[in-house]
Design a protein around this motif. Structure first.
Motif, PDB file in Angstrom:
ATOM      1  N   PHE A 113       0.836  -1.206   0.000  1.00 51.06           N
ATOM      2  CA  PHE A 113       0.000   0.000   0.000  1.00 51.06           C
ATOM      3  C   PHE A 113       0.872   1.259   0.000  1.00 51.06           C
ATOM      4  O   PHE A 113       0.589   2.222  -0.729  1.00 51.06           O
ATOM      5  N   ILE A 114       1.922   1.261   0.794  1.00 46.06           N
ATOM      6  CA  ILE A 114       2.804   2.434   0.876  1.00 46.06           C
ATOM      7  C   ILE A 114       3.499   2.673  -0.462  1.00 46.06           C
ATOM      8  O   ILE A 114       3.548   3.809  -0.962  1.00 46.06           O
ATOM      9  N   ILE A 115       4.024   1.621  -1.052  1.00 47.94           N
ATOM     10  CA  ILE A 115       4.736   1.751  -2.341  1.00 47.94           C
ATOM     11  C   ILE A 115       3.791   2.247  -3.431  1.00 47.94           C
ATOM     12  O   ILE A 115       4.131   3.152  -4.213  1.00 47.94           O
ATOM     13  N   LEU A 116       2.596   1.674  -3.490  1.00 53.32           N
ATOM     14  CA  LEU A 116       1.614   2.101  -4.492  1.00 53.32           C
ATOM     15  C   LEU A 116       1.226   3.562  -4.276  1.00 53.32           C
ATOM     16  O   LEU A 116       1.063   4.320  -5.242  1.00 53.32           O
ATOM     17  N   SER A 117       1.082   3.961  -3.019  1.00 55.38           N
ATOM     18  CA  SER A 117       0.713   5.348  -2.707  1.00 55.38           C
ATOM     19  C   SER A 117       1.793   6.309  -3.180  1.00 55.38           C
ATOM     20  O   SER A 117       1.495   7.352  -3.768  1.00 55.38           O
ATOM     21  N   ILE A 118       3.058   5.967  -2.932  1.00 52.59           N
ATOM     22  CA  ILE A 118       4.165   6.814  -3.380  1.00 52.59           C
ATOM     23  C   ILE A 118       4.153   6.960  -4.898  1.00 52.59           C
ATOM     24  O   ILE A 118       4.437   8.037  -5.441  1.00 52.59           O
ATOM     25  N   CYS A 119       3.796   5.884  -5.590  1.00 52.21           N
ATOM     26  CA  CYS A 119       3.784   5.903  -7.063  1.00 52.21           C
ATOM     27  C   CYS A 119       2.667   6.773  -7.634  1.00 52.21           C
ATOM     28  O   CYS A 119       2.856   7.449  -8.656  1.00 52.21           O
ATOM     29  N   ILE A 120       1.508   6.785  -6.972  1.00 45.61           N
ATOM     30  CA  ILE A 120       0.359   7.493  -7.547  1.00 45.61           C
ATOM     31  C   ILE A 120       0.199   8.921  -7.025  1.00 45.61           C
ATOM     32  O   ILE A 120      -0.475   9.737  -7.656  1.00 45.61           O
ATOM     33  N   LEU A 121       0.830   9.241  -5.888  1.00 43.97           N
ATOM     34  CA  LEU A 121       0.643  10.571  -5.299  1.00 43.97           C
ATOM     35  C   LEU A 121       1.015  11.718  -6.244  1.00 43.97           C
ATOM     36  O   LEU A 121       0.336  12.756  -6.248  1.00 43.97           O
ATOM     37  N   PRO A 122       2.069  11.603  -7.044  1.00 50.76           N
ATOM     38  CA  PRO A 122       2.384  12.710  -7.962  1.00 50.76           C
ATOM     39  C   PRO A 122       1.273  13.033  -8.956  1.00 50.76           C
ATOM     40  O   PRO A 122       1.263  14.119  -9.536  1.00 50.76           O
ATOM     41  N   PHE A 123       0.334  12.109  -9.127  1.00 48.00           N
ATOM     42  CA  PHE A 123      -0.744  12.321 -10.098  1.00 48.00           C
ATOM     43  C   PHE A 123      -2.080  12.606  -9.413  1.00 48.00           C
ATOM     44  O   PHE A 123      -3.136  12.605 -10.059  1.00 48.00           O
ATOM     45  N   MET A 124      -2.037  12.868  -8.102  1.00 51.84           N
ATOM     46  CA  MET A 124      -3.270  12.993  -7.325  1.00 51.84           C
ATOM     47  C   MET A 124      -3.788  14.415  -7.201  1.00 51.84           C
ATOM     48  O   MET A 124      -4.836  14.646  -6.597  1.00 51.84           O
ATOM     49  N   ASN A 125      -3.077  15.400  -7.731  1.00 52.97           N
ATOM     50  CA  ASN A 125      -3.497  16.798  -7.596  1.00 52.97           C
ATOM     51  C   ASN A 125      -4.935  17.021  -8.057  1.00 52.97           C
ATOM     52  O   ASN A 125      -5.740  17.607  -7.321  1.00 52.97           O
ATOM     53  N   PRO A 126      -5.346  16.554  -9.250  1.00 56.02           N
ATOM     54  CA  PRO A 126      -6.739  16.772  -9.685  1.00 56.02           C
ATOM     55  C   PRO A 126      -7.756  16.080  -8.779  1.00 56.02           C
ATOM     56  O   PRO A 126      -8.832  16.633  -8.518  1.00 56.02           O
ATOM     57  N   VAL A 127      -7.398  14.887  -8.284  1.00 53.43           N
ATOM     58  CA  VAL A 127      -8.314  14.155  -7.411  1.00 53.43           C
ATOM     59  C   VAL A 127      -8.514  14.889  -6.093  1.00 53.43           C
ATOM     60  O   VAL A 127      -9.635  15.035  -5.596  1.00 53.43           O
ATOM     61  N   VAL A 128      -7.402  15.365  -5.512  1.00 54.41           N
ATOM     62  CA  VAL A 128      -7.468  16.101  -4.240  1.00 54.41           C
ATOM     63  C   VAL A 128      -8.300  17.370  -4.396  1.00 54.41           C
ATOM     64  O   VAL A 128      -9.134  17.697  -3.549  1.00 54.41           O
ATOM     65  N   ARG A 129      -8.094  18.070  -5.476  1.00 57.31           N
ATOM     66  CA  ARG A 129      -8.844  19.311  -5.711  1.00 57.31           C
ATOM     67  C   ARG A 129     -10.332  19.040  -5.936  1.00 57.31           C
ATOM     68  O   ARG A 129     -11.157  19.943  -5.754  1.00 57.31           O
ATOM     69  N   PHE A 130     -10.661  17.825  -6.309  1.00 46.56           N
ATOM     70  CA  PHE A 130     -12.079  17.466  -6.475  1.00 46.56           C
ATOM     71  C   PHE A 130     -12.698  16.995  -5.162  1.00 46.56           C
ATOM     72  O   PHE A 130     -13.838  17.332  -4.848  1.00 46.56           O
ATOM     73  N   VAL A 131     -11.925  16.234  -4.362  1.00 46.19           N
ATOM     74  CA  VAL A 131     -12.471  15.591  -3.165  1.00 46.19           C
ATOM     75  C   VAL A 131     -12.476  16.499  -1.942  1.00 46.19           C
ATOM     76  O   VAL A 131     -13.491  16.594  -1.226  1.00 46.19           O
ATOM     77  N   LEU A 132     -11.350  17.177  -1.662  1.00 50.26           N
ATOM     78  CA  LEU A 132     -11.221  17.917  -0.407  1.00 50.26           C
ATOM     79  C   LEU A 132     -12.260  19.019  -0.191  1.00 50.26           C
ATOM     80  O   LEU A 132     -12.589  19.317   0.956  1.00 50.26           O
ATOM     81  N   PRO A 133     -12.788  19.655  -1.228  1.00 59.19           N
ATOM     82  CA  PRO A 133     -13.839  20.648  -0.965  1.00 59.19           C
ATOM     83  C   PRO A 133     -15.043  20.086  -0.219  1.00 59.19           C
ATOM     84  O   PRO A 133     -15.780  20.835   0.426  1.00 59.19           O
ATOM     85  N   TYR A 134     -15.238  18.775  -0.269  1.00 62.25           N
ATOM     86  CA  TYR A 134     -16.346  18.163   0.462  1.00 62.25           C
ATOM     87  C   TYR A 134     -16.022  17.964   1.934  1.00 62.25           C
ATOM     88  O   TYR A 134     -16.873  17.528   2.708  1.00 62.25           O
ATOM     89  N   PHE A 135     -14.786  18.269   2.352  1.00 62.80           N
ATOM     90  CA  PHE A 135     -14.364  18.117   3.736  1.00 62.80           C
ATOM     91  C   PHE A 135     -13.903  19.454   4.318  1.00 62.80           C
ATOM     92  O   PHE A 135     -12.869  19.561   4.974  1.00 62.80           O
ATOM     93  N   LYS A 136     -14.637  20.508   4.053  1.00 62.89           N
ATOM     94  CA  LYS A 136     -14.412  21.843   4.633  1.00 62.89           C
ATOM     95  C   LYS A 136     -13.176  22.555   4.101  1.00 62.89           C
ATOM     96  O   LYS A 136     -12.778  23.585   4.632  1.00 62.89           O
ATOM     97  N   TYR A 137     -12.527  22.041   3.080  1.00 67.94           N
ATOM     98  CA  TYR A 137     -11.296  22.664   2.630  1.00 67.94           C
ATOM     99  C   TYR A 137     -11.430  23.346   1.275  1.00 67.94           C
ATOM    100  O   TYR A 137     -10.433  23.772   0.702  1.00 67.94           O
ATOM    101  N   GLY A 138     -12.636  23.454   0.772  1.00 64.67           N
ATOM    102  CA  GLY A 138     -12.819  24.010  -0.558  1.00 64.67           C
ATOM    103  C   GLY A 138     -12.402  25.465  -0.696  1.00 64.67           C
ATOM    104  O   GLY A 138     -11.958  25.895  -1.756  1.00 64.67           O
ATOM    105  N   TYR A 139     -12.521  26.237   0.403  1.00 56.72           N
ATOM    106  CA  TYR A 139     -12.239  27.669   0.317  1.00 56.72           C
ATOM    107  C   TYR A 139     -10.758  27.971   0.108  1.00 56.72           C
ATOM    108  O   TYR A 139     -10.390  29.111  -0.208  1.00 56.72           O
ATOM    109  N   TYR A 140      -9.884  26.956   0.278  1.00 57.78           N
ATOM    110  CA  TYR A 140      -8.460  27.191   0.053  1.00 57.78           C
ATOM    111  C   TYR A 140      -8.117  27.288  -1.432  1.00 57.78           C
ATOM    112  O   TYR A 140      -7.165  27.957  -1.813  1.00 57.78           O
TER     113      TYR A 140
END
Length: 357
Positions: free
Chosen positions: A200-227
């Motif tokens: 799980f850790i190795i896979l996470s390290i591999c995919i994290l560089p490509f997670m910017n669009p996903v984070v920007r889509f998901v985190l606004p639903y957890f009170k962080y959208g205003y950032y």
């Protein structure tokens, strides 16, 4: 404050352990309770009696407190809004709000230290050195919620589902982002996940560089959208946090087997939380919104407060024990010094209290 808290907690632990092996248990238990209560007061009073300390002091908490009876949309957490309204009926001095939040933070953090730490005094010192206490002087609601959620985590370790969920619900009364911890209350007992944690850790390290669009889509639903799109969306990383969590994670990996053998129930859950903090720090190089990502990371990096005493405990050589503790303290405190003393993040220094108005 740190010294008094550490001394009180250290003696409190001494009498707590003494009460289990001696005949005069009642006397020792009374002393333990008195010292434990006294250990709460220094942090609670420093946090509660502060004046214009922390970016959010005059930006959020004071103005929202003063308008609590005329507006009802300052916070999405309705119970916290009710707390403001109730206090506002009684007083026009916001110090009472800060005292309540300061006491809750110190109380639940000390309860968590009691249940999770081998060395109560050391964990209380690390609470300050690791920036968590300094952040509590600014992002007070989140840190109060986190302290309560950590205490709920101790129930999750014991598979006490009802108590852990009640604690988490109470935490969410102060900051709803604590819902992010809910999956981990159950994930820590999933044997399949524990077996394949390194995959799980190795896979996470591999995919994290490509997670910017996903984070920007998901985190606004957890009170962080205003950032997103705000002045905080400034392209800076959170490398001090990353260095802090990565250093502890690497040393934890070095001691992985003895830690797993000696702490069969609580090591893996704490290791999982610390690893998540490191991965979030790594993600911060790609989602370059430091204020948001640091808030997100702090929801997990608290595990280091308890992993470090465990690491020190499993090291049997006295000289090595001292050296590894010194290295860990440098790893923990150097980024804190940079952020708080040099960059003046959170604007908590210089400290002043209400009697110096």
């Amino acid at each position: 404050m740190t010294a008094i808290t550490a001394v009180m907690l250290g003696f409190s632990q001494y009498f707590y352990q003494k009460s289990k092996v001696e005949l005069e248990t009642k006397k020792n238990i009374i002393v333990y309770y008195v010292l434990f209560f006294l250990s709460i007061l220094p942090m609670a009073l420093v946090a509660g009696l502060r004046y214009e300390v922390g970016t959010d002091y005059n930006h959020t908490y004071v103005p929202n407190f003063m308008t609590a009876l005329t507006k009802n949309d300052q916070y999405s957490e309705v119970p916290f809004l009710w707390l403001n309204m109730g206090l506002r009926h009684l007083t026009d001095d916001p110090v009472w709000l800060f005292l309540i939040m300061g006491f809750l933070f110190a109380f639940f953090m000390n309860l968590s230290i009691k249940k999770l730490s081998d060395h109560w005094a050391l964990s209380s010192i690390l609470l300050v050195l690791s920036i968590i206490f300094f952040v509590s002087l600014n992002n007070s609601r989140q840190m109060v919620a986190l302290a309560i959620a950590i205490y709920g985590f101790t129930f999750a370790l014991e598979k006490k589902v009802v108590q852990s969920l009640i604690s988490l619900a109470f935490a969410m009364c102060f900051h709803s982002s604590m819902v992010l911890l809910l999956p981990f209350y159950f994930l820590i007992h999933w044997k399949w996940f524990k077996k394949y944690i390194f995959i799980f850790i190795i896979l996470s390290i591999c995919i994290l560089p490509f997670m910017n669009p996903v984070v920007r889509f998901v985190l606004p639903y957890f009170k962080y959208g205003y950032y997103f799109g705000s002045e905080h969306d400034n392209g800076k990383s959170i490398y001090p946090y990353f260095i802090q969590t990565l250093g502890v994670s690497l040393i934890t990996l070095y001691y992985f087997k003895p830690l797993e053998q000696q702490y069969k129930k609580k090591f893996f859950p704490l290791f999982l939380m610390s690893t998540c903090a490191t991965l979030i720090g790594f993600l911060g190089f790609f989602v370059r919104i430091p204020e948001m990502m640091s808030r997100f990371l702090l929801n997990f990096s608290w595990a280091n407060l308890f992993l470090i005493p465990m690491i020190v405990n499993v090291e049997k050589n006295k000289i090595s024990k001292i050296c590894i503790l010194f290295i860990l303290i440098i790893i923990i405190y150097a980024p804190t010094y940079l952020m708080i003393n040099v960059w003046n993040n959170h604007e908590v220094l210089p400290y002043q209290w209400i009697f110096g108005k």
